[in-house]
Write a protein that holds these residues in place. Sequence first.
Motif, PDB file in Angstrom:
ATOM      1  N   SER A   1      30.427   7.591 -17.683  1.00  0.00           N
ATOM      2  CA  SER A   1      30.495   8.358 -16.495  1.00  0.00           C
ATOM      3  C   SER A   1      28.878   9.276 -16.653  1.00  0.00           C
ATOM      4  CB  SER A   1      31.391   9.363 -16.395  1.00  0.00           C
ATOM      5  OG  SER A   1      31.632  10.279 -17.679  1.00  0.00           O
ATOM      6  N   GLY A   2      28.443   9.628 -15.340  1.00  0.00           N
ATOM      7  CA  GLY A   2      27.200  10.515 -15.539  1.00  0.00           C
ATOM      8  C   GLY A   2      26.016   9.602 -15.894  1.00  0.00           C
ATOM      9  N   MET A   3      26.004   8.332 -15.905  1.00  0.00           N
ATOM     10  CA  MET A   3      24.491   7.536 -16.216  1.00  0.00           C
ATOM     11  C   MET A   3      24.320   6.699 -15.057  1.00  0.00           C
ATOM     12  SD  MET A   3      25.207   6.660 -20.349  1.00  0.00           S
ATOM     13  CE  MET A   3      23.647   6.308 -20.550  1.00  0.00           C
ATOM     14  N   TYR A   4      22.957   6.934 -14.780  1.00  0.00           N
ATOM     15  CA  TYR A   4      22.654   6.109 -13.532  1.00  0.00           C
ATOM     16  C   TYR A   4      21.274   5.595 -13.977  1.00  0.00           C
ATOM     17  CZ  TYR A   4      25.899   9.212 -11.628  1.00  0.00           C
ATOM     18  OH  TYR A   4      26.826   9.990 -11.181  1.00  0.00           O
ATOM     19  N   ARG A   5      20.732   4.405 -13.140  1.00  0.00           N
ATOM     20  CA  ARG A   5      19.335   3.921 -13.367  1.00  0.00           C
ATOM     21  C   ARG A   5      18.702   4.268 -11.891  1.00  0.00           C
ATOM     22  NH1 ARG A   5      20.674  -1.923 -15.631  1.00  0.00           N
ATOM     23  NH2 ARG A   5      22.462  -1.560 -14.027  1.00  0.00           N
ATOM     24  N   CYS A   6      17.416   4.620 -12.029  1.00  0.00           N
ATOM     25  CA  CYS A   6      16.620   4.796 -10.814  1.00  0.00           C
ATOM     26  C   CYS A   6      15.441   4.276 -11.020  1.00  0.00           C
ATOM     27  CB  CYS A   6      16.395   6.333 -10.706  1.00  0.00           C
ATOM     28  SG  CYS A   6      15.500   6.812  -9.107  1.00  0.00           S
ATOM     29  N   VAL A   7      15.147   3.401  -9.875  1.00  0.00           N
ATOM     30  CA  VAL A   7      13.361   2.862  -9.691  1.00  0.00           C
ATOM     31  C   VAL A   7      12.967   3.702  -8.747  1.00  0.00           C
ATOM     32  CG1 VAL A   7      12.351   0.826  -9.400  1.00  0.00           C
ATOM     33  CG2 VAL A   7      14.220   0.509 -10.645  1.00  0.00           C
ATOM     34  N   VAL A   8      11.745   4.287  -9.210  1.00  0.00           N
ATOM     35  CA  VAL A   8      11.133   4.816  -8.255  1.00  0.00           C
ATOM     36  C   VAL A   8       9.775   4.258  -7.760  1.00  0.00           C
ATOM     37  CG1 VAL A   8       9.865   7.164  -7.795  1.00  0.00           C
ATOM     38  CG2 VAL A   8      11.771   7.378  -9.492  1.00  0.00           C
ATOM     39  N   ARG A   9       9.527   3.813  -6.522  1.00  0.00           N
ATOM     40  CA  ARG A   9       8.801   2.863  -6.140  1.00  0.00           C
ATOM     41  C   ARG A   9       7.645   3.321  -5.152  1.00  0.00           C
ATOM     42  NH1 ARG A   9      13.236  -1.058  -3.695  1.00  0.00           N
ATOM     43  NH2 ARG A   9      13.775   0.766  -2.392  1.00  0.00           N
ATOM     44  N   TYR A  10       6.337   3.063  -5.959  1.00  0.00           N
ATOM     45  CA  TYR A  10       5.316   3.605  -5.260  1.00  0.00           C
ATOM     46  C   TYR A  10       4.435   2.426  -4.761  1.00  0.00           C
ATOM     47  CZ  TYR A  10       5.735   8.433  -7.111  1.00  0.00           C
ATOM     48  OH  TYR A  10       6.471   9.581  -7.208  1.00  0.00           O
ATOM     49  N   GLY A  11       3.943   2.481  -3.631  1.00  0.00           N
ATOM     50  CA  GLY A  11       2.487   1.603  -3.309  1.00  0.00           C
ATOM     51  C   GLY A  11       1.404   2.170  -4.012  1.00  0.00           C
ATOM     52  N   TYR A  12       0.296   1.200  -4.073  1.00  0.00           N
ATOM     53  CA  TYR A  12      -0.888   1.561  -4.765  1.00  0.00           C
ATOM     54  C   TYR A  12      -1.711   2.856  -4.045  1.00  0.00           C
ATOM     55  CZ  TYR A  12      -2.630  -2.194  -1.736  1.00  0.00           C
ATOM     56  OH  TYR A  12      -2.799  -2.842  -0.645  1.00  0.00           O
ATOM     57  N   ARG A  13      -1.432   3.095  -2.855  1.00  0.00           N
ATOM     58  CA  ARG A  13      -2.115   4.233  -2.320  1.00  0.00           C
ATOM     59  C   ARG A  13      -1.244   5.426  -2.086  1.00  0.00           C
ATOM     60  NH1 ARG A  13      -3.870   2.406   3.554  1.00  0.00           N
ATOM     61  NH2 ARG A  13      -4.365   4.487   3.677  1.00  0.00           N
ATOM     62  N   ASP A  14      -0.112   5.395  -2.606  1.00  0.00           N
ATOM     63  CA  ASP A  14       0.889   6.620  -2.572  1.00  0.00           C
ATOM     64  C   ASP A  14       0.290   7.465  -3.647  1.00  0.00           C
ATOM     65  OD1 ASP A  14       2.583   6.033  -0.361  1.00  0.00           O
ATOM     66  OD2 ASP A  14       3.759   4.578  -1.643  1.00  0.00           O
ATOM     67  N   ALA A  15       0.538   8.823  -3.402  1.00  0.00           N
ATOM     68  CA  ALA A  15       0.225   9.936  -4.158  1.00  0.00           C
ATOM     69  C   ALA A  15       1.629  10.129  -5.019  1.00  0.00           C
ATOM     70  CB  ALA A  15      -0.190  11.248  -3.309  1.00  0.00           C
ATOM     71  N   LYS A  16       1.304  10.535  -6.298  1.00  0.00           N
ATOM     72  CA  LYS A  16       2.591  10.915  -6.895  1.00  0.00           C
ATOM     73  C   LYS A  16       3.197  12.323  -6.579  1.00  0.00           C
ATOM     74  CE  LYS A  16       2.782   7.355  -9.977  1.00  0.00           C
ATOM     75  NZ  LYS A  16       1.647   6.718  -9.357  1.00  0.00           N
ATOM     76  N   ILE A  17       4.392  12.356  -6.485  1.00  0.00           N
ATOM     77  CA  ILE A  17       4.850  13.575  -6.065  1.00  0.00           C
ATOM     78  C   ILE A  17       5.183  14.948  -6.984  1.00  0.00           C
ATOM     79  CG2 ILE A  17       7.387  14.503  -5.174  1.00  0.00           C
ATOM     80  CD1 ILE A  17       7.986  11.741  -4.056  1.00  0.00           C
ATOM     81  N   GLU A  18       4.695  15.873  -6.569  1.00  0.00           N
ATOM     82  CA  GLU A  18       4.656  17.004  -7.501  1.00  0.00           C
ATOM     83  C   GLU A  18       6.111  17.282  -7.966  1.00  0.00           C
ATOM     84  OE1 GLU A  18       2.107  19.126  -8.386  1.00  0.00           O
ATOM     85  OE2 GLU A  18       0.992  17.661  -7.140  1.00  0.00           O
ATOM     86  N   PRO A  19       6.121  17.840  -9.545  1.00  0.00           N
ATOM     87  CA  PRO A  19       7.347  17.910 -10.164  1.00  0.00           C
ATOM     88  C   PRO A  19       8.599  18.580  -9.507  1.00  0.00           C
ATOM     89  CG  PRO A  19       5.481  18.281 -11.537  1.00  0.00           C
ATOM     90  CD  PRO A  19       4.888  18.329 -10.002  1.00  0.00           C
ATOM     91  N   GLN A  20       8.249  19.719  -9.040  1.00  0.00           N
ATOM     92  CA  GLN A  20       9.355  20.418  -8.524  1.00  0.00           C
ATOM     93  C   GLN A  20       9.901  19.698  -7.068  1.00  0.00           C
ATOM     94  OE1 GLN A  20       6.314  21.556  -8.672  1.00  0.00           O
ATOM     95  NE2 GLN A  20       6.421  23.309 -10.052  1.00  0.00           N
ATOM     96  N   PHE A  21       8.902  19.122  -6.215  1.00  0.00           N
ATOM     97  CA  PHE A  21       9.666  18.352  -5.156  1.00  0.00           C
ATOM     98  C   PHE A  21       9.966  17.061  -5.454  1.00  0.00           C
ATOM     99  CE2 PHE A  21       8.650  15.853  -1.299  1.00  0.00           C
ATOM    100  CZ  PHE A  21       9.478  16.099  -0.486  1.00  0.00           C
ATOM    101  N   PHE A  22       9.588  16.459  -6.482  1.00  0.00           N
ATOM    102  CA  PHE A  22      10.155  15.294  -7.128  1.00  0.00           C
ATOM    103  C   PHE A  22      11.699  15.265  -7.724  1.00  0.00           C
ATOM    104  CE2 PHE A  22      11.252  12.393 -10.765  1.00  0.00           C
ATOM    105  CZ  PHE A  22      10.586  11.129 -10.264  1.00  0.00           C
ATOM    106  N   GLU A  23      11.835  16.285  -8.267  1.00  0.00           N
ATOM    107  CA  GLU A  23      13.134  16.877  -8.898  1.00  0.00           C
ATOM    108  C   GLU A  23      14.023  17.046  -7.872  1.00  0.00           C
ATOM    109  OE1 GLU A  23      12.594  20.210 -11.346  1.00  0.00           O
ATOM    110  OE2 GLU A  23      11.717  19.048 -12.864  1.00  0.00           O
ATOM    111  N   LYS A  24      13.662  17.807  -6.777  1.00  0.00           N
ATOM    112  CA  LYS A  24      14.684  18.028  -5.458  1.00  0.00           C
ATOM    113  C   LYS A  24      15.013  16.583  -4.759  1.00  0.00           C
ATOM    114  CE  LYS A  24      15.109  20.704  -1.505  1.00  0.00           C
ATOM    115  NZ  LYS A  24      15.805  19.579  -0.572  1.00  0.00           N
TER     116      LYS A  24
ATOM    117  N   SER B   1       0.839  -1.108   0.027  1.00  0.00           N
ATOM    118  CA  SER B   1      -0.089   0.145   0.078  1.00  0.00           C
ATOM    119  C   SER B   1       0.875   1.272  -0.037  1.00  0.00           C
ATOM    120  CB  SER B   1      -0.877  -0.057   1.052  1.00  0.00           C
ATOM    121  OG  SER B   1      -0.179   0.009   2.363  1.00  0.00           O
ATOM    122  N   ASN B   2       2.044   1.247   0.683  1.00  0.00           N
ATOM    123  CA  ASN B   2       2.832   2.537   1.039  1.00  0.00           C
ATOM    124  C   ASN B   2       4.179   2.231   0.811  1.00  0.00           C
ATOM    125  OD1 ASN B   2       0.275   3.057   3.033  1.00  0.00           O
ATOM    126  ND2 ASN B   2       0.881   4.660   1.735  1.00  0.00           N
ATOM    127  N   VAL B   3       5.132   3.217   0.240  1.00  0.00           N
ATOM    128  CA  VAL B   3       6.693   3.129   0.410  1.00  0.00           C
ATOM    129  C   VAL B   3       7.076   4.356   0.933  1.00  0.00           C
ATOM    130  CG1 VAL B   3       8.504   2.922  -1.031  1.00  0.00           C
ATOM    131  CG2 VAL B   3       6.586   1.580  -1.991  1.00  0.00           C
TER     132      VAL B   3
END
Length: 709
Positions: free
Chosen positions: A577-600, A559-561
């Motif tokens: 150099s300078g190449m990364y992989r990122c998995v952004v993990r959400y639970g099925y009840r989590d709200a998507k983060i707003e763009p500005q906060f997500f970037e930060k 439900s939540n991460v």
Amino acid sequence: MERDGMTEEERPKVVEVDSTDGYEGDKGSRRIKKFDSFDIETSRFKSDHGYSSKENLAWVMILKLAIQSIGVVYGDLGTSPLYVMSGIFPDGIKHEDDILGAVSLIFYSIILIGLIKYVFIVLSANDNGDGGTFALYSLMCRYAKASLTPNQQAEDKEVLNYRLEVPSRRFRRASAMKSFLENSEAAKYLLLFVTILGTAMVIGDGILTPCISVLSAVGGIQGAASSLGENQIMWISVVILILLFQVQRFGTHKVGYSFAPILSIWFLGIGLIGIYNIAKHDSGVIKAVNPLCIVHYFMRNKKEAWISLGGVILCLTGSEALFADLGHFNILSIQLSSCLVVLPSIILAYFGQAAYLRKHSENVASTFYSSLPKSVYWPMFVIAVLAATIASQAMISATFAIVKQSVALGCFPNVKVVHTSRKHEGQIYIPEVNTLLMLTCVGVTLGFKTTLKLGNAYVLYKFLDGGYVPLFFAAVMMTIMLLWNYGYRKKYEFQLENKVSREALVTIMSNTIHRSPGVALFYTELVHGISPIFAQYVADVPALHSVLVFVSIKSLPISNVPLEERFFFRRVEPQVSGMYRCVVRYGYRDAKIEPQFFEKVLIDQLKDFIHNNAPYADERGEASDHGIAMINEEGVQREIGLVDEAIKIGGIMYLMGQSEVKASRGSGFAKRFVINCLYNWLKRCVRQPEDVFNVPHKRLLKVGITYEI
């Protein structure tokens, strides 16, 4: 402190290890053990996090949630006394004792199914405090690899809520079931099919119940204004339904507090009126507590008794909302409101109606209003209309929760999910679903016009007279969900089969590709490896940003991460150099983060990853003469400086694939029709990924690619 989903104690450290622990070579050349689950699977992770459901809430908060739940969860269940008796006896009462049999059936249905099954058993089968069919499905997928989408990662088990221990006394049985699910493709498909079927049936029921509740309540005005006909009652009901769906945008929190006082008065009123009717008309109706009344009822009526069960089941409409709406509240709050307020009032109301009918059986078609004392007729009429208006709230809220879970697990098209409460993440509103439900409810009300005709939709015996309606809605929902899931899985499998290998990546990067300052977030559904969209991008645009992060948005079967465990990083290739992989993990009840906060948060987590996963001074990763590989601090500062400079000069850009899906050559007609026509049509009708993830359009670049699946 936790970073990247691992605590300091769990994070791999540079230590001197004896070769007997699985490391090869002599003491002077021992290598640090490395793994990368983006490409391989491993089960050699420990999960020491404590498993917790919802946080322990203070009693004040529990009582507040209990009050809110009265206004949200019990609308359908609470207004069923308006129409149940007429549903059981559509052709009138033939024998006086049949009333005792009917109320006995109602009593034991509420006790066994409403109270024991839902309130005390089903509510306990939750996923971290969240209920519903898909919550159970996600729970099973977490304990066994039962998901049809191959995106499981060993690191997911490190997430706080992802505990997989099984009680020892059940271990053997659970292990056998787990093994069966993991090794049988047929079992996986069957599990998904049953989950979607159950979900579709709940939504289908949620469409009918608001219609019959409002029609029944508004119909009471005919007792005082007989000049009003069926058409007038129908149009008044339509207006009320439209107004109800318009207030959904204000959220469960405000709706619950607004509706709770009305429904509280309703439950108090029907309970007191029930006591009044029992005392005035026939106190002997209490004999219906004896289950022998049910036996005698079936012996007298035989086939007709079985048919009448379609009317009895109306007393349970909305019971499934107790479980599906659990995420909006919590277990204890629903148990308190059920046991102390709702169920006692409903039971008293039915016994009171039975007592009245023992003396006035000719009024069974209008039992509720006919049994009201004249002095409270109009006040109860007003409250009944308001309560019936609220009745659909339970199934509307449940539908929102179910659809959000379905979207997160790849079983429903992308829709906009609005989180309406900062305190309770389970309280949501989905505009598209709300509009579709409103139009459907209005259409059903206009089609059936009366409560009696609409009651046929609950009796399979009267299939042609309306019993087909819930099955039709369920079939439509199942078709949409199965179509979307099929296309979603096929797209993912295509990307997995055609991912860019490490050798191909090194070859691509070794060519003369221009690197311009800036950070590019390359969105991809693929969790394992590099998406083929990247190769298409490089072929079209032979230039890359100085820092490139492949971002995969992944829904975990929980439900939540926690935010500190949401971003999981790896280097794409040490030579690049300078190449990364990122998995952004959400639970099925989590709200998507707003763009500005997500970037930060993403950039901060990236720097944190660089600092805690620094390259060694010896690039081969070998231990020094003292058995310890020294961290290259200069390399860390240089890598972090590259990220800071990229953001300062070029900012952050988003790269996404604009995919076209079509059936591969040689596919049969059925597959071509499903993929080329139905799936693509559905894909065009729903929100695009950039809208779902709130990607700024001014900083978005799309790459076209065709998937032949």
